[in-house]
Structure formats: C-alpha cells, structure tokens
Design a protein around this motif. Structure first.
Motif, short mmCIF file in Angstrom:
data_model
loop_
_atom_site.label_atom_id
_atom_site.label_comp_id
_atom_site.label_asym_id
_atom_site.label_seq_id
_atom_site.Cartn_x
_atom_site.Cartn_y
_atom_site.Cartn_z
N GLN A 291 -73.50 48.79 27.27
CA GLN A 291 -73.03 49.97 28.31
C GLN A 291 -71.90 50.26 28.19
O GLN A 291 -71.06 49.84 27.80
CB GLN A 291 -73.41 49.50 29.54
N PRO B 180 -80.53 47.60 39.93
CA PRO B 180 -81.14 48.68 39.30
C PRO B 180 -80.60 49.89 39.43
O PRO B 180 -80.17 50.14 40.54
CB PRO B 180 -82.79 48.28 39.80
N VAL B 181 -80.71 51.00 38.57
CA VAL B 181 -80.25 52.29 38.78
C VAL B 181 -81.04 53.10 39.74
O VAL B 181 -82.38 52.88 39.61
CB VAL B 181 -80.00 53.01 37.67
N THR C 261 -82.96 56.52 40.57
CA THR C 261 -83.23 57.82 40.00
C THR C 261 -84.05 58.63 41.02
O THR C 261 -84.69 57.92 42.07
CB THR C 261 -83.86 57.60 38.82
N ARG D 225 -76.35 55.87 41.01
CA ARG D 225 -76.93 56.77 40.22
C ARG D 225 -76.92 57.18 38.41
O ARG D 225 -77.21 57.61 38.09
CB ARG D 225 -76.96 58.07 40.81
N GLN D 226 -75.86 56.08 38.06
CA GLN D 226 -75.36 56.14 36.74
C GLN D 226 -75.60 54.76 36.20
O GLN D 226 -75.23 53.83 37.05
CB GLN D 226 -74.18 56.79 36.62
N GLU D 227 -76.09 54.64 34.91
CA GLU D 227 -75.97 53.16 34.42
C GLU D 227 -74.58 53.04 33.92
O GLU D 227 -73.78 53.96 33.74
CB GLU D 227 -77.05 53.25 33.25
N GLN E 236 -78.43 49.12 35.67
CA GLN E 236 -79.15 48.98 34.65
C GLN E 236 -80.44 49.74 34.98
O GLN E 236 -80.65 49.84 35.93
CB GLN E 236 -79.81 47.67 34.35
N SER E 237 -81.19 50.12 33.99
CA SER E 237 -82.32 50.63 34.07
C SER E 237 -83.27 49.75 34.80
O SER E 237 -83.09 48.48 34.35
CB SER E 237 -83.06 51.05 32.48
N SER E 238 -84.51 50.00 35.19
CA SER E 238 -85.41 49.24 36.06
C SER E 238 -85.99 48.04 34.99
O SER E 238 -86.01 47.07 35.11
CB SER E 238 -86.34 49.87 36.80
N ASP F 79 -84.53 47.07 32.06
CA ASP F 79 -83.26 46.14 31.75
C ASP F 79 -83.06 45.23 32.89
O ASP F 79 -82.73 44.02 32.69
CB ASP F 79 -82.05 46.99 31.31
#
Lengths: 170, 558, 339
Positions: C21, C154-155, C157, C201-203, C228-230, C232
C-alpha cells in the motif's frame, strides 16, 4: 490576602466535593465521621470573644482586651485539641490516613489546611496577648483589627468545611 | 514651564561612596524604583537564559533525526524554557514595571508596603535560583542534572512519584511556589497602593490607563495563583505523603489537575499580556499626539477581560473528552473573551487615526504588536472552535499561536515600554539606531520562526517531540523556523549592546524626552528617591498636557 | 540513533508498506480522508474565511492609518485635534464582534454535537486502544485480536460504509491519538475511558503521533492506521486470530525464547509467554515497523532492537537484556517465525 486564601480553600473544597463517593476502598465518611459539635461551638464563640477584645482595645481598655484575647486563645486551643483527638481516633481506630483512599486524602488535606491556619492565628493572637501584657498594645487597635478579620475568616472557612465534610459529605 | 519643574525640582548629588557601600544600598533597598529595576534586570537575565534554551531546541529540531541533544535533555529544555519564560520573565517584568511606575504615575512617594515589595523581589530571585539549581543537583552535570522534564504545565499522572522519579518535579513545584509568593506580594502591593495612595485630585477615573491595567492584573494574580498553589500542594502531598489527589491507580483524576492548572493557567496568560497592553496604552497616545480613544471603554474592556478570562480555562482541554455541552460552553466563553481584546485593538487604532505618528523605537514595537496581536487573536478564534481545536491542539499550531501572543504581543510591547521608560529610569536615551536594528531583526526572526510553525501544526507535527522522521512534510518548515532564531539572537544582542552603551554614554534625557503627559515625566530623570519635590495635584487624566496647554486643558472635556 | 536506524527512519516513512500500500506520510488537516476530519475541515473553512475577512479589514485600516497619519517632514508642530472617543463607535465595534462570535459559536456547536454524539452503528468495528509509555495496544474484543502499534481498519466506501469506533484508555500517563487526515485528536487518560470514531475513505497507511507529552520517548510513540479493503481486512484479521505459529523446525529457538525473561513482559499466544507490560508478539512479523514506528520490520533491525533497544529508542522501557550472540540468534529466529 484574604481573597487569595479564600481562593486557596475553595480549590481544596472543590477537590473534596469532586472526590466524594469516589474512593475505591473504605472507610467512608459515614462510617467514621462524627459531627464535631463541641469544637465548632468553641471556634465560633472565639469569633465573638475576639470581637469583644477588639472593641476593648479600641476603647483602650487593656485589661478587658487581655482577658478576652486569652479567652479566644483558649477556645482556639480547645478546637485544636478536639481536632487532634479526632484525628488520633481516625488514624488509630478507624485506620484512616491520608494514603488510605481518596476520602482520607481530601479530608486530611482540607481539615489540615484549615487547622494550620488556626495555628497561625493562635500564634499571632498569643503574640498580641504577650505584647498586651507588656503594655505595648495600646494604640495598635488598627493592627489587631486586621488580625480579628483574619480570625473571622478562619471561622467562616470552618463553617464551610463543617457543612461540606460533616453534614453533606456523610 | 515653572509648574512642570516645580514638582520635579531635586538636588541630584553624585554618589562618591565606595562600590561595596553602593551595592549594600541595592541589597537592602525598599525603594520602589530600585526594586523595579532589580525585577526588570533579573527578568531580562532569565529571558536570555530561556532564549538559549530555545535556541538549543531549535538546533536539535532544525533537521530530522537530529543528534544535537538526547531526548532527556530536550525534554528538560522545553520544560525549563516554558517555566522560565512564564514565571521568571513575564511575571517579574509585570512586577518590575508596576513597582517602578505606579507610584510615579499616581503622584506618590513609594508603594503602600515597601518592605513587602523587597520581600517579594527576593522571594522571586530565590525561586528562580531554586529552579536552576535543579540542573546541577541530584545526579549532577554528568547525568544532565535533574531539571524538571514534565512540561511547564506538568500534567498528572506523569508528575506522580511512579512516573517522575527523583526530585526534578519537586524543584518545579517548590520554585514556582516561592517565586509565586513574590508575584502575589507585588500584586497585593499594587492594589493597596492604587486604592489608597493617589495624589490629590486623582480620582480612580483620572488614573492613567497603565495604572488601571496594573490594578486589574494584580486582582487577577490574587485570584488566579491560588488554584495553582493549591494544586501544587496537592501534588506534593501525593508525592511525599502518599495522598491520591491525582493518583489514577487509586481512583484519583488526571483531569482534575488539568482543571486546577488551567483555572490558573488561562488568567495567567492574560496576566502576562495585560502589562504589555498597559505599555501600549501609554506609548501609542504619546507617539500619535492624541489622547487614548475611548478611555472608559478601555477600562471596561480590561475589566471584562479579567472577568471573562476565569471562565475559559477548559479550552485547553477540548481533547480530554468532556461532554458536548461543556465543550460548547467553553467555545462560547473563549470566543467571547476575544471581543474586549478586539475592542482594545480598535481603540488603539482609533487613537492613531487623525494623529501625527512618530516612528521612534517604542512606537515601532507597538505598531508591530498591533499587527501581531491581531493575528494571534485570530488564530485564537480558530483554536476556540472546538473541532478545529481537536486537530490543532498539542501541535505546533498552538506553539505558534502562543508565541505570537507572548512574543509578538507581550514581549514587543514590553520592549516598547523598555525603550520608552529607560530614559526616565536612567536619565539617558537609548540609541535610536540600535533600537531600530533590534526591532527589525526581531521582526524578521520572529516571523521566520513562528509564521512557519503554524504550517507544521497543520501538517500534523505534535508538540514536545525531540525529533521527527524525514518525509513527514516537516523538514523544510523546521529548518526555516530554526534560521529565524539567528535573527532573534542578533536582535537580543543589539538590545544588550544598546543597554551597555547607553547607560554610560547615552544622550542626556532630561525630564520629558518624549513630550508626554503623565506624572512620571514631570519629575527628573532619574527621579529622586522621594519622587517629587512637592506632591502634585491633578485635574484630569493628563496632568502634563494641562500644564503644557493651559488654554486647552483636558479637564474642560473630561 | 545508530546509522542503520537513521537511514531506516527515512526509508520507513517513504517506503511502500509490506502490504503493497501507499503510505500517506505527510499529514494535512486540510486533506481529510474520513468524516470527522472532513466535518472539521468544513468548519475550518468558515472560521478561516471569517478570520481572513477580519484580518483584511483591520490590518488594512491599520496600514492606512500608519501611512496617512504619519508625521510629515514639514510638520508645523501643532498638536492634532484631541479626540477623546465616541460612544457610537464603541457600541458598533462591540456589537458586531459579538454577532460574529455568536455565528461562529453556533456553527461550531453543530459540528461538536455531530462528531461527539454519533451513535455507534451496530456493525461498527470496535477497537479498544490502550496507551502505554511509548507504544499502542490495540484490542479488537469482537474479533478476539490483540496487537500493537498498527491499527488495521476496513475502508469505508459508499457501497459499504465501515465505521470504526475506538475506546481510548491508558495504562500509565496521559497520551493522545492523532492521525490528522482521519480525525481530530482525543486523549487517552488513565482511569477514564474516552471514545472517538473514524471511517477512512481511502486505502493506505496513515501516519500519526501521540499528541500528549508522555515522557522521554513521546516523540517516538508513532501511529500507523492501515486502511484496507474489506477483503484484505478479513484476511488480516483471520490471520491475527490464529494462535502464534509453531514451526517445528525451530523448536530449539522457541525453547530458548521461552526460557528468557522476555516472557515476563510479552505475550505469545498458546505459549507460556503471558506478560502484558510490553506489546503482544504473537504476529510480530505481520507488522510494518518495530518499536512503535521507529524502524522498519526487517531481520537486521529486529536483531539490532533486541540486541540493544536503548541504542535505537533511548529511554524506552525495554532494557538491554544482555543476550549473548547465540541467544540473540535463536530469539531472532523464533520471532521471525511469528507471522
């Protein structure tokens, strides 16, 4: 100066009130405190006696001044004696010291702060009495008046302490 | 003009006695003028010391991963720098100015309690020595001494025995209590003097604004110092008698310390800056050749500041997790206290408007002060908005803000006052050329350092860190800020050189070099020990204006 | 600091994190990446606008006054008109600032309430943050995870909002949690529980600092919030929930580690190491950095840290354990296996 002292005592009272009921362990005020009726009567009467002494000095009645100053000192000493007895009982019998819990911390510091001011007042009153015995107090009514004001202030603080610690706090 | 010199006539004998005799005089003096000079000289000394501490810190922070100082030394430096500047520079400067000028301005011969005055000075000096003794006490120089390292506001429970071993915190507590006794004594003295020793005809309404401001400051000292003393006594009880006031392990509250401290701390910063306002309120009118605009409003605004300032303290604690209602209350009160301060700025500007402004050094400092305090007040409004405060508190933005108020505000005006009254106290003028060098170097250095540091805070740089990693966006900002120190040091050098040179070879000042209007200018420079040959009688707030303009005196309009 | 750490300090910040990242290393309160920071940002625009306007007006008047009314060279020596004041003007410039104050207070109050009174949604991720001198403990009570110094969330969105609620406590002195692009700071105070929330709101990895002076190494109590994305995040939390790796090949190294006093301060799950004074080491190798953000997590750095933590973070509470070379090798080998 009295304003400064007033602010000082206010902070200690605030700390006491803030920590009421927050001690993690015992003993609690209701468990160990008793209303100090006799010592309060002594201290508040000493305000009356010092007022009479002050009036006497203004009128240059040195003998009266000496008698009533002595009375004030005796009453103040009795107040301190009662405080000492109370503390001895609390420490030895109830196992309450300044380190025991928040109640102990705030109780001893607030009552102790007041008692130290009583000691200071008694010292100055004793000095006045000695000077009176030696004949140096005539014409010093103005100065003694300031000391009397200080003594009244100390008594007023006791009223607050009494109410907060022994009446409300229990 | 005969009446002007009438109150100032004096026989100035030259003092031919040996030096030890003269020194002894200074040691035992109770003369308010001498004590005033002693207060100011000592506070300037501590100012230089604290300045060196700041320079060392900026040296360490000029580059990322700095290796100039280890963390323990840095942490001691920022604690000592803050503590020194507040308690050993700012407060004594107030005491010095008030003690020197108040009796002169109200036409009295001395303060109400001259011996209390002397007692106060020596307590202050001993407190300062006690604090600095901490550097060499305990572990000694090899272990960098045990100067306090808990920050000037010494948050609990970092100051409790468990986290602050050794005696360093105790030095902090005790030296401040001792020095504070000195300041409180001065404050009581000022109040008593102002109330009971004004000369004939000088009602409270006719007192110079300087005296009014010193009165309000003194009242604030009397009310604000006790919470600090009480809290420090409680901390001592915790540390030595096992009490639990701030002992979180036993249910004590760390936040309680913060409340008590800031209950003192916020009025304290107004106590620091109001004497500067007092100087500005005398200098700006004289150098604009007009009376102060809105005298009554200025007095009212000052009293308002004094009163409201005791209700804003928790704006230092917005991040502590108080309820929304509490937070909003302090937002409102903090923004509100900006209003009387703004009124004062407007009134000073209105004094200059329509005048004939002379740009001598005292006035230069006051003009810079106006711009700088405006900015400082506005960053204060930004910090008063609690959510914005959540981002900016404890960051370099706050550091920049309070240096703007204290350096850009208090110090600039105090320097102005110094240049203004130096001739009165010594009989000699300071060099205008050196004064202007001092001024411009300080302006450049001050702005280089503190304008830049606002942005470091915006970029997330927290306070009280001894180093930082590269690449956080703080590198260039810190380098520029550290370069500013060089200019500030050069400026201070100019001041010191100016003082040394002028005391011996400065031009003779005469009674009234600035063509001013308050009573101190009616007597000689320096005044005789008894101040005035004959105690004056006044009819307005500008007695010397009345004497100089008998056809158009103030008392016709006041 | 030793030379490897100096370079490491630089690399640490500018590197791409091990999870592939970007590291948002330069904070900026005016570039919010989560709702609390954004609410503050919008408020700040209003406040800045008002302050800028006031500055322009007042400084403008002041500049005009200085220029227009300076004493001319050919001054006739008469004093100017002695004006004493004007009640109308005083009232005007009292009332107008009070109105401005009123407006700003109202605007501020709205944001205060919005941020502080936000109720936690039922599916919010809950994390308890415990501040220590000079490291961060993160516990995820619903997930059974205990980790240190690097907060994974988690990010959030538009499609899948994800709020993380933090409970803030302290084991010793006052600290403060500050990641400027995500939220304003909130203090961690002993004997008190505070709370805050973020919805990044941003990874990426956001850097932050402890923002309340807490002692010698306050400067190096660094924060990393790894968004991280959910998917990840699920992978990460699943890995964290496993007990510590037990690699049979390094049985000896493990035994050495457990025989040393490391176990008095550190926990490794399903072993006899159950100390809580220092960070949990069960998944040490899943972290980007060591020493709470001070040096990147590499084998050489791990070795240097264990050999002498005081050389890297002087004054921190992990003493130099005086391990000999053999013990050092084994401990490093064992800890390197704790993925």
């Amino acid at each position: 100066m009295i304003a400064t002292e007033f602010a000082l005592f206010t902070i200690f009272v605030v700390a006491y009130v803030f920590y009421t009921g927050k001690s993690l362990t015992g003993p609690t005020p209701s468990q160990v405190l008793e209303l100090p009726v006799w010592s309060t009567i002594c201290l508040l009467s000493s305000s009356i006696t010092v007022g009479i002494a002050e009036r006497a000095l203004k009128g240059n009645k040195i003998q009266m001044f000496k008698v009533w100053t002595a009375a004030t000192i005796l009453l103040g000493l009795e107040f301190l004696r009662q405080t000492a007895l109370e503390w001895r009982h609390l420490i030895v019998d109830s196992h309450l010291t300044i380190t025991t819990n928040l109640f102990g911390t705030t109780f001893y510091s607030l009552v102790g702060l007041h008692a130290s001011h009583v000691v200071l007042g008694l010292t100055l009153l004793s000095l006045s009495l000695i000077l009176g015995l030696r004949g140096s107090m005539s014409g010093q009514a103005r100065r003694f008046e300031l000391l009397a004001w200080y003594w009244h202030f100390v008594d007023a603080v006791w009223v607050v302490v009494f109410t907060v610690v022994y009446v409300i706090g229990r | 003009m005969s009446t002007t010199t009438h109150i100032g006539e004096a026989f100035q004998a030259t003092d031919e006695r040996p030096v030890p005799a003269k020194l002894h005089d200074w040691l035992v003096t109770v003369d308010h003028k001498r004590l005033g000079i002693m207060y100011i000289a000592t506070s300037l000394f501590f100012f230089a010391v604290a300045g060196v501490e700041a320079a060392l810190m900026r040296g360490q922070l000029a580059f990322p991963n700095g290796k100039v100082l280890p963390p323990e030394v840095f942490n001691r430096l920022f604690t000592m720098h803050g503590t020194t500047m507040v308690f050993l520079v700012g407060m004594p400067f107030f005491a010095g100015l008030a003690n020197y000028l108040v009796p002169l301005m109200i036409g009295a011969r001395d303060m109400a309690f001259p011996r209390l005055n002397a007692f106060g000075y020596w307590m202050f000096l001993f407190g300062g020595i006690l604090l600095y003794f901490s550097y060499i006490a305990g572990e000694g120089l090899a272990g960098h001494g045990t100067a306090p390292d808990v920050g000037w506001f010494a948050y609990a429970p970092l100051t409790e025995r468990a986290f602050s071993r050794g005696t360093s915190t105790d030095y902090w507590i005790l030296s401040i209590i001792v020095a504070g006794i000195g300041t409180t004594a001065s404050a009581i003295n000022v109040i008593a003097t102002t109330i009971s020793m004004r000369c004939k005809g000088m009602t409270m309404a006719r007192m110079p604004l300087f005296v009014w401001l010193m009165l309000v400051v003194s009242a604030m000292v009397v009310m604000a110092l006790p919470p600090l003393t009480a809290a420090q006594v409680m901390l001592l009880l915790d540390r030595y008698l096992g009490a639990h006031f701030f002992d979180t392990q036993a249910g004590g509250s760390a936040v309680l310390w913060q409340h008590f401290f800031w209950l003192f701390g916020h009025p304290e910063v107004y106590i620091l800056v109001l004497p500067g306002f007092a100087c500005a309120s005398e200098i700006i009118p004289v150098f604009s050749r007009k009376p102060i605009f809105g005298r009554a409003a200025m007095v009212g605004a000052t009293v308002a500041i004094g009163l409201v300032s005791v209700s804003v303290w928790a704006h230092h604690m917005f991040a502590v997790g108080m309820t929304p209602v509490s937070n909003i209350f302090f937002v409102a009160s903090t923004m509100l206290v900006g209003v009387p301060t703004g009124i004062k700025i407007f009134n000073w500007m209105a004094t200059m408007y329509g005048g004939k402004i002379r740009f001598d050094t005292p006035m230069l400092f006051c003009i810079a002060f106006l711009f700088q305090f405006l900015i400082a007040g506005l960053t204060g409004i930004m910090l008063a908005a609690a959510p914005l405060n959540w981002q900016l508190t404890d960051s370099y933005f706050v550091v920049a803000h309070f240096h703007y108020t204290l350096l850009g505000g208090m110090l600039f005006t105090l320097f102005g006052g110094f240049y203004y009254w130096f001739p009165k106290a010594t009989g000699r003028m300071l060099s205008e050329t050196l004064g202007k060098w001092h001024f411009w170097l300080l302006v450049i250095g001050f702005h280089l350092t503190f304008d830049t540091l606002h942005f470091a805070g915006i970029r997330g740089m927290p306070r009280r860190i001894y180093t930082y990693a590269a690449g956080r966006g703080w590198d260039d900002l810190n380098l520029v800020a550290s370069i500013g120190v060089i200019f500030q040091a050069a400026a201070t050098a100019c001041l010191i050189w100016n003082i040394i040179r002028s005391v011996r070879k400065g031009a003779s000042a005469g009674n009234d070099p600035w063509d001013a209007w308050t009573l101190e200018w009616g007597t000689t420079s320096p005044p005789p020990e008894y101040n005035f040959a004959v105690l004056p009688e006044v009819r307005s707030s500008r007695p010397l204006w009345d004497l100089k303009h008998p056809d158009d005196p103030d008392w016709k309009y006041e | 600091m030793t030379s490897p750490s100096r370079l490491a300090g630089l690399v640490c910040v500018m590197s791409v994190a091990s999870l592939g990242q970007t590291v948002h290393s330069v904070g900026n309160i005016f570039k919010p990446q989560a709702t609390p920071a954004e609410s503050v940002y919008h408020l700040s625009l209003l406040v800045l606008a008002v302050c800028a306007a006031i500055f322009l007006v007042v400084a403008g008047m002041l500049t005009f006054t200085i220029v227009r009314f300076r004493r001319k060279k050919k001054d006739d020596g008469h004093e100017p008109a002695q004006v004493y004041g004007s009640n109308h003007i005083e009232i005007a410039w009292t009332v107008i600032p009070i109105l401005i104050v009123f407006v700003l207070t109202m605007a501020t109050a709205r944001v205060v309430v919005a941020i502080q009174n936000k109720p936690a949604p039922k599916d919010a991720l809950r994390v308890t943050v415990i501040g220590h001198q000079w490291w961060w403990e993160f516990r995820y009570p619903d997930l059974g995870i205990v980790t240190a110094n690097e907060l994974h969330v988690p990010v959030s969105t538009a499609a899948k909002p994800a709020v993380t609620f933090l409970k803030l406590q302290s084991a010793d002195v006052a600290h403060s949690f500050w990641v400027p692009q995500l939220s304003g700071k909130t203090d961690l105070i002993p004997n008190r529980t505070n709370s805050m929330w973020i919805d990044p709101r941003q990874e990426g990895t956001f850097l932050g600092n402890c923002a309340e002076y807490c002692g010698t190494q306050h400067a190096n109590m660094l924060l990393r919030v790894i968004v991280q994305s959910s998917a990840d995040f699920e992978k990460w939390s699943a890995a964290q929930r496993l007990s510590a790796a037990h690699d049979a090949r390094i049985e000896a190294a493990r035994a050495t580690f457990l025989s040393l006093s490391c176990v008095n301060c550190h926990t490794v799950s399903r072993t006899s190491a159950a100390g809580t004074f220092g960070p949990d080491l069960s998944h040490l190798m899943s972290r980007d950095t060591l020493g709470s953000g001070v040096i990147p997590n590499t084998t050489e750095n791990l070795r240097a840290w264990i050999k002498d933590p005081q050389a890297i973070k002087p004054g921190n509470l992990m003493p130099n354990m005086q391990l000999n070379a053999g013990e050092l090798d084994e401990v490093v080998a064992y800890l390197s296996s704790l993925k």
